[in-house]
Motif scaffolding. Structure first.
Motif, PDB file in Angstrom:
ATOM      1  N   ILE A  69       0.840  -1.196   0.000  1.00 18.58           N
ATOM      2  CA  ILE A  69       0.000   0.000   0.000  1.00 18.58           C
ATOM      3  C   ILE A  69       0.875   1.246   0.000  1.00 18.58           C
ATOM      4  CG2 ILE A  69      -1.871   1.222   1.178  1.00 18.58           C
ATOM      5  CD1 ILE A  69      -2.599  -1.657   0.348  1.00 18.58           C
ATOM      6  N   ILE A  70       0.546   2.186  -0.845  1.00 21.15           N
ATOM      7  CA  ILE A  70       1.151   3.520  -0.755  1.00 21.15           C
ATOM      8  C   ILE A  70       0.167   4.410  -0.009  1.00 21.15           C
ATOM      9  CG2 ILE A  70       1.926   5.564  -1.996  1.00 21.15           C
ATOM     10  CD1 ILE A  70       2.888   3.859  -4.235  1.00 21.15           C
ATOM     11  N   LEU A  71       0.640   4.990   1.081  1.00 17.27           N
ATOM     12  CA  LEU A  71      -0.170   5.902   1.891  1.00 17.27           C
ATOM     13  C   LEU A  71       0.364   7.314   1.706  1.00 17.27           C
ATOM     14  CD1 LEU A  71      -2.383   6.246   4.128  1.00 17.27           C
ATOM     15  CD2 LEU A  71      -0.522   6.042   5.784  1.00 17.27           C
ATOM     16  N   LEU A  72      -0.456   8.182   1.132  1.00 13.09           N
ATOM     17  CA  LEU A  72      -0.065   9.568   0.884  1.00 13.09           C
ATOM     18  C   LEU A  72      -0.784  10.487   1.852  1.00 13.09           C
ATOM     19  CD1 LEU A  72      -0.559   8.771  -2.768  1.00 13.09           C
ATOM     20  CD2 LEU A  72       1.519   9.979  -2.152  1.00 13.09           C
ATOM     21  N   GLY A  73      -0.009  11.267   2.606  1.00 10.73           N
ATOM     22  CA  GLY A  73      -0.621  12.156   3.583  1.00 10.73           C
ATOM     23  C   GLY A  73       0.408  13.065   4.218  1.00 10.73           C
ATOM     24  N   PRO A  74       0.000  13.857   5.200  1.00 11.27           N
ATOM     25  CA  PRO A  74       0.917  14.809   5.837  1.00 11.27           C
ATOM     26  C   PRO A  74       1.981  14.128   6.677  1.00 11.27           C
ATOM     27  CG  PRO A  74      -1.180  14.779   6.995  1.00 11.27           C
ATOM     28  CD  PRO A  74      -1.357  13.952   5.760  1.00 11.27           C
ATOM     29  N   SER A  75       2.986  14.889   7.047  1.00  9.05           N
ATOM     30  CA  SER A  75       4.060  14.407   7.902  1.00  9.05           C
ATOM     31  C   SER A  75       3.518  13.911   9.238  1.00  9.05           C
ATOM     32  CB  SER A  75       5.073  15.533   8.147  1.00  9.05           C
ATOM     33  OG  SER A  75       5.959  15.211   9.192  1.00  9.05           O
ATOM     34  N   ILE A 127       5.181  11.514   2.365  1.00  9.18           N
ATOM     35  CA  ILE A 127       4.741  12.793   2.933  1.00  9.18           C
ATOM     36  C   ILE A 127       4.427  13.776   1.825  1.00  9.18           C
ATOM     37  CG2 ILE A 127       5.429  14.754   4.369  1.00  9.18           C
ATOM     38  CD1 ILE A 127       7.283  12.814   5.877  1.00  9.18           C
ATOM     39  N   THR A 128       3.189  14.234   1.755  1.00  4.73           N
ATOM     40  CA  THR A 128       2.786  15.200   0.730  1.00  4.73           C
ATOM     41  C   THR A 128       2.675  16.621   1.273  1.00  4.73           C
ATOM     42  OG1 THR A 128       0.456  14.704   1.188  1.00  4.73           O
ATOM     43  CG2 THR A 128       1.518  13.466  -0.600  1.00  4.73           C
ATOM     44  N   HIS A 129       2.759  16.775   2.586  1.00  7.32           N
ATOM     45  CA  HIS A 129       2.633  18.117   3.172  1.00  7.32           C
ATOM     46  C   HIS A 129       3.381  18.192   4.491  1.00  7.32           C
ATOM     47  CE1 HIS A 129       0.559  21.401   5.461  1.00  7.32           C
ATOM     48  NE2 HIS A 129       0.690  22.000   4.302  1.00  7.32           N
ATOM     49  N   GLU A 130       4.007  19.339   4.699  1.00  9.67           N
ATOM     50  CA  GLU A 130       4.710  19.604   5.949  1.00  9.67           C
ATOM     51  C   GLU A 130       4.536  21.080   6.273  1.00  9.67           C
ATOM     52  OE1 GLU A 130       9.274  19.060   6.918  1.00  9.67           O
ATOM     53  OE2 GLU A 130       8.252  17.125   6.710  1.00  9.67           O
ATOM     54  N   GLU A 131       4.348  21.382   7.545  1.00  6.32           N
ATOM     55  CA  GLU A 131       4.176  22.771   7.946  1.00  6.32           C
ATOM     56  C   GLU A 131       5.460  23.564   7.694  1.00  6.32           C
ATOM     57  OE1 GLU A 131       1.478  24.071   8.630  1.00  6.32           O
ATOM     58  OE2 GLU A 131       0.138  22.558   9.429  1.00  6.32           O
ATOM     59  N   GLY A 132       5.298  24.846   7.367  1.00  4.91           N
ATOM     60  CA  GLY A 132       6.459  25.694   7.118  1.00  4.91           C
ATOM     61  C   GLY A 132       6.164  26.732   6.064  1.00  4.91           C
ATOM     62  N   ALA A 133       7.221  27.351   5.557  1.00 13.52           N
ATOM     63  CA  ALA A 133       7.083  28.370   4.515  1.00 13.52           C
ATOM     64  C   ALA A 133       6.573  27.755   3.221  1.00 13.52           C
ATOM     65  CB  ALA A 133       8.432  29.061   4.286  1.00 13.52           C
ATOM     66  N   ILE A 134       6.032  28.598   2.352  1.00  9.50           N
ATOM     67  CA  ILE A 134       5.482  28.132   1.071  1.00  9.50           C
ATOM     68  C   ILE A 134       6.524  27.354   0.282  1.00  9.50           C
ATOM     69  CG2 ILE A 134       4.574  28.864  -1.156  1.00  9.50           C
ATOM     70  CD1 ILE A 134       2.566  29.141   1.059  1.00  9.50           C
ATOM     71  N   ALA A 135       7.758  27.858   0.268  1.00  6.09           N
ATOM     72  CA  ALA A 135       8.816  27.191  -0.491  1.00  6.09           C
ATOM     73  C   ALA A 135       9.057  25.772   0.030  1.00  6.09           C
ATOM     74  CB  ALA A 135      10.110  28.012  -0.417  1.00  6.09           C
ATOM     75  N   ILE A 136       9.008  25.617   1.356  1.00  3.02           N
ATOM     76  CA  ILE A 136       9.200  24.289   1.946  1.00  3.02           C
ATOM     77  C   ILE A 136       8.064  23.360   1.561  1.00  3.02           C
ATOM     78  CG2 ILE A 136       9.261  23.021   4.132  1.00  3.02           C
ATOM     79  CD1 ILE A 136      10.711  25.391   5.359  1.00  3.02           C
ATOM     80  N   LYS A 137       6.832  23.882   1.622  1.00  3.34           N
ATOM     81  CA  LYS A 137       5.670  23.066   1.254  1.00  3.34           C
ATOM     82  C   LYS A 137       5.752  22.601  -0.192  1.00  3.34           C
ATOM     83  CE  LYS A 137       2.528  25.319   4.542  1.00  3.34           C
ATOM     84  NZ  LYS A 137       1.308  26.140   4.707  1.00  3.34           N
ATOM     85  N   ILE A 138       6.177  23.498  -1.086  1.00  4.11           N
ATOM     86  CA  ILE A 138       6.292  23.146  -2.503  1.00  4.11           C
ATOM     87  C   ILE A 138       7.359  22.078  -2.707  1.00  4.11           C
ATOM     88  CG2 ILE A 138       6.954  24.009  -4.783  1.00  4.11           C
ATOM     89  CD1 ILE A 138       5.670  26.675  -4.020  1.00  4.11           C
ATOM     90  N   MET A 139       8.515  22.248  -2.040  1.00  2.00           N
ATOM     91  CA  MET A 139       9.593  21.278  -2.180  1.00  2.00           C
ATOM     92  C   MET A 139       9.176  19.904  -1.650  1.00  2.00           C
ATOM     93  SD  MET A 139      12.076  22.541  -3.806  1.00  2.00           S
ATOM     94  CE  MET A 139      13.255  21.242  -3.475  1.00  2.00           C
ATOM     95  N   ALA A 178       7.513  14.465  -3.031  1.00  2.00           N
ATOM     96  CA  ALA A 178       6.518  13.397  -2.917  1.00  2.00           C
ATOM     97  C   ALA A 178       6.102  12.892  -4.295  1.00  2.00           C
ATOM     98  CB  ALA A 178       5.307  13.899  -2.137  1.00  2.00           C
ATOM     99  N   VAL A 179       5.911  13.813  -5.244  1.00  2.00           N
ATOM    100  CA  VAL A 179       5.532  13.425  -6.610  1.00  2.00           C
ATOM    101  C   VAL A 179       6.619  12.539  -7.221  1.00  2.00           C
ATOM    102  CG1 VAL A 179       5.109  14.267  -8.951  1.00  2.00           C
ATOM    103  CG2 VAL A 179       4.063  15.437  -7.002  1.00  2.00           C
TER     104      VAL A 179
END
Length: 384
Positions: free
Chosen positions: A32-38, A66-78, A83-84
């Motif tokens: 199973i691949i589980l995609l979600g936040p940190s 991990i598809t999402h992590e709290e932080g600055a916009i640049a960190i979220k995009i990276m 993840a992709v």
């Protein structure tokens, strides 16, 4: 930490020994691949993921991306771009049985919609697991063409898991999903083996766990506490643990001269949370919107009586005056009266708490995994 580069047995954040469900003889290992936040992120989905991964049975290998992590916009995009890349790499190189996406609202919907489309291109079975407490508000505000695009994406999933019957009706009626596509899995809870004896409490400890803000009714709770008679305040306390608008809450506490009664420790870890649940006498969550709050289920598992509102999936779990008290969102006087009744009536507190604990036994995480295994196998046409 969870290894996101290959399928591995999952570990808890604090590296505690996992409680595994024994595999059934001859069963197929499910990948199973589980995609979600940190898992380090604060919030209900991350807490759910940690519990889900901790109790994953040995015949299920989960790759958590991990598809999402709290932080600055640049960190979220990276984080999302990484993840992709990882997702595509696994889809191209390894066998994948099912792709499971934990989804909320707003940015989460956009991120997971992209991942769902990638899974669809690779012809992988898709499970969307909807947690969003305000998805109905988010969806209603979208332009019509985006609603239609989102409906198309949701239609590509083999199963949409929702947290209550009310949410099931919403998704079927508003996104045009087939009834057989949408299944209800209530949030799970880890049931403690023992709970403390609360009949010897000298002070009634009220507890709020969640994001401090208007949606969870945090400010309403502070105002409701301020309306209590002095004699009730003197034998009670309120701890409000969570992130969010903490300074605004502290300012309100100061304005209402409640510093001696209300404490706001900020976000706490699982160990500190369990201590608070052990020391608590009443759990209060006067929310305006919810999916099915894990904090409420945990409190009930710890035999705490709950004061909650009839939003989201809560009315399907809590029955008025049977295993909790229900008040209307925003009705501060009604909330204060409910708190007052449990401060002064120990017998009612204990009775509601005992019934609350019994009412969530069926939601034990081990039962949750039994349901998930059945779902996985049915999607893959495997024999149990």
């Amino acid at each position: 930490m969870i290894n996101s580069d290959s399928f591995v047995d999952t570990l808890t954040q604090d590296s505690q020994t996992l409680q595994k469900v024994e595999p059934m003889c001859g069963t197929k290992t499910l990948k199973i691949i589980l995609l979600g936040p940190s898992l380090l992120q604060q919030g209900g989905i991350s807490n759910y993921e940690k519990l889900f991964l901790e109790y994953a049975p040995s015949e299920v290998h989960i790759c958590h991306i991990i598809t999402h992590e709290e932080g600055a916009i640049a960190i979220k995009i990276m984080v999302f771009l990484k993840a992709v890349w990882k997702f595509l790499w696994i889809l191209l190189r390894e066998e994948v049985d099912i792709v499971q996406l934990e989804i909320s609202q707003r940015g989460s919907v956009l991120r997971q919609a992209i991942m769902a489309l990638l899974a669809w291109v690779f012809h992988k079975p898709i499970i969307l697991h909807a947690h969003g407490s305000q998805f109905h508000v988010f969806y209603a505000e979208l332009p019509k063409w985006i609603q239609q695009l989102l409906t198309w994406v949701f239609s590509k999933c083999q199963r949409l898991i929702v947290l209550s019957e009310s949410w099931r009706s919403f998704y079927i009626e508003n996104l045009g999903l087939k009834p057989e596509q949408v299944v209800v899995f209530y949030n799970p809870v880890k049931i403690p083996a023992e709970v403390p004896h609360r009949s010897v409490s000298k002070k009634v400890n009220l507890l709020f766990l969640g994001r401090i803000g208007q949606r969870k009714g945090a400010f309403d709770l502070i105002e409701a506490f301020s309306l209590l008679p002095t004699e009730h305040k003197s034998i009670s306390s309120l701890i409000m643990a969570g992130d969010g608008d903490i300074e605004q809450a502290r300012n309100l506490v100061t304005t209402l001269n409640l510093e001696d009664y209300i404490k706001l420790p900020g976000w706490i870890g699982s160990h500190e949370r369990d201590i608070l649940l052990t020391e608590g006498d009443v759990f209060v969550l006067p929310s305006y919107n919810e999916g099915l709050p894990l904090a409420m289920l945990e409190a009930m598992a710890w035999e705490l009586p709950v004061i909650v509102t009839p939003v989201g999936g809560i009315p399907e779990i809590v029955t008025q005056s049977e295993n909790g008290l229900i008040v209307n969102p925003g009705n501060i006087q009604q909330l204060s009266d409910a708190i007052k009744s449990l401060i002064e009536n120990e017998a009612l507190r204990l009775s509601l708490g005992e019934k609350a604990r019994k009412s969530v036994f069926a939601l034990d995480i081990k039962n949750h995994w039994v349901s998930f295994l059945d779902l996985y196998r049915s999607m893959l046409n495997l024999d149990a």
